[in-house]
Design a protein around this motif. Structure first.
Motif, short mmCIF file in Angstrom:
data_model
loop_
_atom_site.label_atom_id
_atom_site.label_comp_id
_atom_site.label_asym_id
_atom_site.label_seq_id
_atom_site.Cartn_x
_atom_site.Cartn_y
_atom_site.Cartn_z
N ALA A 1 0.82 -1.22 0.00
CA ALA A 1 0.00 0.00 0.00
C ALA A 1 0.85 1.26 0.00
CB ALA A 1 -0.93 -0.01 1.21
N HIS A 2 2.01 1.21 0.63
CA HIS A 2 2.87 2.38 0.71
C HIS A 2 4.22 2.05 0.10
CE1 HIS A 2 -0.01 4.55 3.21
NE2 HIS A 2 -0.14 3.46 3.95
N ARG A 3 4.22 1.77 -1.18
CA ARG A 3 5.44 1.35 -1.86
C ARG A 3 6.38 2.54 -2.04
NH1 ARG A 3 1.19 1.60 -5.34
NH2 ARG A 3 1.45 2.74 -7.32
N SER A 4 7.64 2.23 -2.26
CA SER A 4 8.65 3.28 -2.36
C SER A 4 8.75 3.86 -3.76
CB SER A 4 10.02 2.74 -1.93
OG SER A 4 10.32 1.53 -2.61
N LEU A 5 8.17 3.22 -4.78
CA LEU A 5 8.19 3.74 -6.14
C LEU A 5 6.76 3.92 -6.63
CD1 LEU A 5 9.62 4.49 -8.79
CD2 LEU A 5 9.61 2.05 -9.38
N LEU A 6 6.37 5.15 -6.95
CA LEU A 6 5.03 5.44 -7.45
C LEU A 6 5.14 5.97 -8.87
CD1 LEU A 6 4.79 5.81 -4.22
CD2 LEU A 6 2.70 7.05 -4.77
#
Length: 669
Positions: free
Chosen positions: A32-37
């Motif tokens: 849900a809170h990935r480091s690459l968006l």
């Protein structure tokens, strides 16, 4: 704005190098809170939520946050503030985009973060620099760190994500001469400018945190060559200091190269503390102690090198280390450094004056260099540190140990051809005496009881030769292989006590006292082995396992060829131990093996020998005493290891016997 066809590739490549442990070392996040968006559907809220979550995690870890913004950006007329564009952003609405300066300043102002690095690869990128007043007047009252790398000037376009691509290349290739890490500094900026044309790469640095533990680095430098032998701090120093830092401010990391300057900065930082620091002050004091000790090690290393400029050798240092009772360093180039670190960090009584272990090592160096009684710079160091009593006591201990080693009682069971001997011989050795005093007695019975009584009589005889208050401590018991394999002479009851209770018993092989034609050759070979072992960096034990023993002819050939030229360790207790010892002892000056009742494993046996080698052979006496006290539920320890040990002193004692005939007692008619 036009579609950026290279955006996805550039973002993924930069993300990959930043999360690579060999380079950026950032934590990769998925879910849900990935480091690459990446996506056309991102909103300003998504960006703020992602950065907020990243800030939270960085704050929990007291670490650095890296925020990279790739894509389109714009500034408003008459203003230079940069707005980062997402899916539905338009240049007509600042609310549809992200104010980059506020985003980065807000992250940097969070308490608990060790700093923020911003990478902005958009048009007008230098407009991302936050207002200094926003940082100075924040929650942290300006005590923040922020470094921003920008792709273009505030009135300039950025093309083809050149900054991201060039930065990825530089991080993977490294920069020659830049040190162990790459920072957002002039060196990195110039390297990027050399690769990028048509736009101005810029940087902004704000560092107003006096409590920062280390530099704000972006990546490890792939071009940095680690200096091994010249490292000012060795593995033990790194380990002890890293443990203290982790317990104080986990997961803060140390610089890769702990120079004296870095140690001084860390010590000053630990001493200063801070009002809001809620960590245990015990570990802050521990860091101060360790850094001070490591700085003292560097000073003393230079002092020894200057004092013994012509006499300092690896052999001298190894001998001094053994005399002081310290483990031997494994690398030639790090002997002095590693010995000093062990002395400072492992031989320091808790609560006592710092430097006592170093004073003992300095005394050993002075003793070996012939400076023990002179007013040398080594003694002056002890005086300045108010450690003269410890320095002198160590010298006294070394001399007392030498005197004790010179005074020995040798008890020989050489006549035990098949079982127990009918006669016991004894010699009292005193240092400097050309002809040792000799004594012999027949055993009342050719068995263990008779031998025990004879040893007791030999002790009484030896005591009678010594003036009061001189005491006999060292007893050598020489026996044939079949008795050595099954008999532990230190456990023999002699009078009120067992022999090893108040004596240091050394087991020798009586075969070197027998009239064998090859004893002179065997003893000379053993002398060469001992000399090689004294200069050996590693633990000089060659291990023999069950597979080697099964190939007895191959082992015999290897021994004849000189393949087992040092100490030999049998990593298990073979059933035919007498035969194995009979095969090994003419060739190996030292043989080790476990007791039959030891809870042993090959790895554990080798580990114990490796850890305790620097204490041997003297350490056996206390290890056996400790084993007698309590040994229930104990894994294999030094007290479980048996040894036949032939040192140079024993080989010298054997020299007159190399041509001496030993005959059995004549039977009475």
């Amino acid at each position: 704005m036009g579609r950026l066809t290279r955006l996805g590739r550039a973002a993924r490549d930069l993300h990959a190098v930043l999360i690579d442990p060999a380079f950026g070392g950032c934590a990769r996040r998925i879910g849900a809170h990935r480091s690459l968006l990446i996506g056309d559907d991102l909103t300003p809220g998504d960006v703020h939520e992602a950065v907020t979550e990243a800030v939270r995690r960085a704050r929990e870890d007291s670490t650095v946050l890296v925020v990279a913004l790739l894509g389109h950006g714009f500034t408003t007329p008459q203003q230079t503030d940069l707005y980062y564009m997402v899916g539905d952003s338009t240049t007509e609405s600042t609310g549809s985009a992200v104010h980059v300066g506020h985003l980065l300043a807000g992250a940097a102002d969070e308490k608990g973060l060790d700093g923020v690095i911003g990478i902005v690869d958009t048009c007008r990128a230098s407009g991302a620099t936050p207002d200094a007043g926003q940082l100075a007047g924040g929650v942290r009252a300006g005590r923040a760190r922020l470094a921003v790398l920008t792709a273009a000037a505030a009135d300039q376009d950025a093309r083809d994500l050149r900054l991201s691509s060039a930065l990825t290349e530089v991080l993977r290739e490294g920069i020659p001469g830049a040190g162990s890490a790459l920072h957002v500094d002039r060196t990195l900026t110039e390297a990027l400018r050399a690769r990028i044309s048509g736009q101005t790469v810029g940087r902004t640095e704000y560092d107003n945190d006096p409590y920062a533990l280390q530099g704000l680095w972006l990546s490890r430098n792939a071009r940095h060559t680690t200096v091994t032998d010249a490292e000012p701090v060795g593995p033990l120093g790194h380990q002890v200091l890293s443990e203290a830092v982790e317990l104080w401010r986990a997961p803060a990391a140390l610089p890769e190269r702990l120079t004296p300057t870095a140690l001084e900065e860390l010590r000053d930082f630990a001493r200063s503390g801070r009002v809001e620091d809620e960590t245990d002050p015990v570990w802050r004091r521990r860091i101060e102690e360790v850094t001070t000790a490591l700085l003292e090690c560097a000073y003393v290393a230079d002092l020894i090198a200057d004092t013994l400029a012509d006499e300092l050798t690896s052999d001298l240092l190894r001998t001094a280390g053994r005399l002081a009772g310290f483990p031997t360093a494994r690398k030639e180039g790090t002997l002095l450094r590693d010995l000093l670190e062990y002395a400072a960090l492992r031989v320091q009584p808790v609560g006592d004056r710092p430097g006592q272990g170093v004073a003992r090592l300095l005394a050993a160096v002075a003793d070996r260099a012939g400076l023990g009684t002179s007013d040398s710079p080594l003694r002056e160091w002890a005086r300045q540190r108010r450690l003269t009593p410890q320095f002198n006591q160590a010298l006294k201990d070394f001399e007392a140990d030498r005197q004790g080693q010179r005074l020995r009682l040798v008890v020989s069971l050489a006549g035990a051809w098949a079982d127990w001997p009918e006669e016991v011989e004894a010699w009292l050795l005193r240092g400097g005496t050309a002809l040792p005093e000799q004594w012999s007695t027949p055993c009342v019975s050719a068995d263990r009881i008779g031998v025990g009584r004879a040893i007791g009589e030999a002790l009484d005889w030896a005591r009678g030769q010594l003036p009061v208050p001189e005491l006999l401590v060292n007893v050598d018991v020489a026996a044939p292989a079949h008795l050595v394999a099954r008999w532990r002479p230190e456990e023999e009851k002699i009078g009120l006590h067992i022999l090893g209770a108040h004596h240091a018993v050394m087991v020798r092989w009586s075969g070197r006292l027998d009239p064998q034609a090859h004893n002179a050759e065997s003893n000379d070979a053993a002398r060469k082995s001992l000399q090689a072992m004294a200069s050996c960096a590693a633990v000089p034990v060659e291990w023999v396992d069950a597979a080697v023993l099964r190939d007895r002819s191959g082992l015999d050939l290897g021994l004849q060829a000189g393949q087992y030229a040092m100490a030999v360790g049998v990593d298990h207790h073979p059933e035919d131990l007498p035969d194995v010892l009979g095969l090994l002892l003419p060739y190996a000056p030292i043989v080790l093996w476990p007791r039959p009742d030891a809870r042993s494993s090959q790895d554990r046996l080798r580990t114990v020998v490796g850890q305790q080698w620097h204490t041997l052979p003297g350490g056996f006496a206390q290890a056996y005493r400790d084993r007698w006290k309590t040994h229930e539920n104990c894994s294999l320890c030094l007290g479980d290891i048996r040894a036949v040990w032939h040192d140079e002193a024993w080989l010298e004692f054997c020299r007159p016997f190399e041509k001496r005939a030993v005959t059995a007692l004549e039977e009475e008619p």
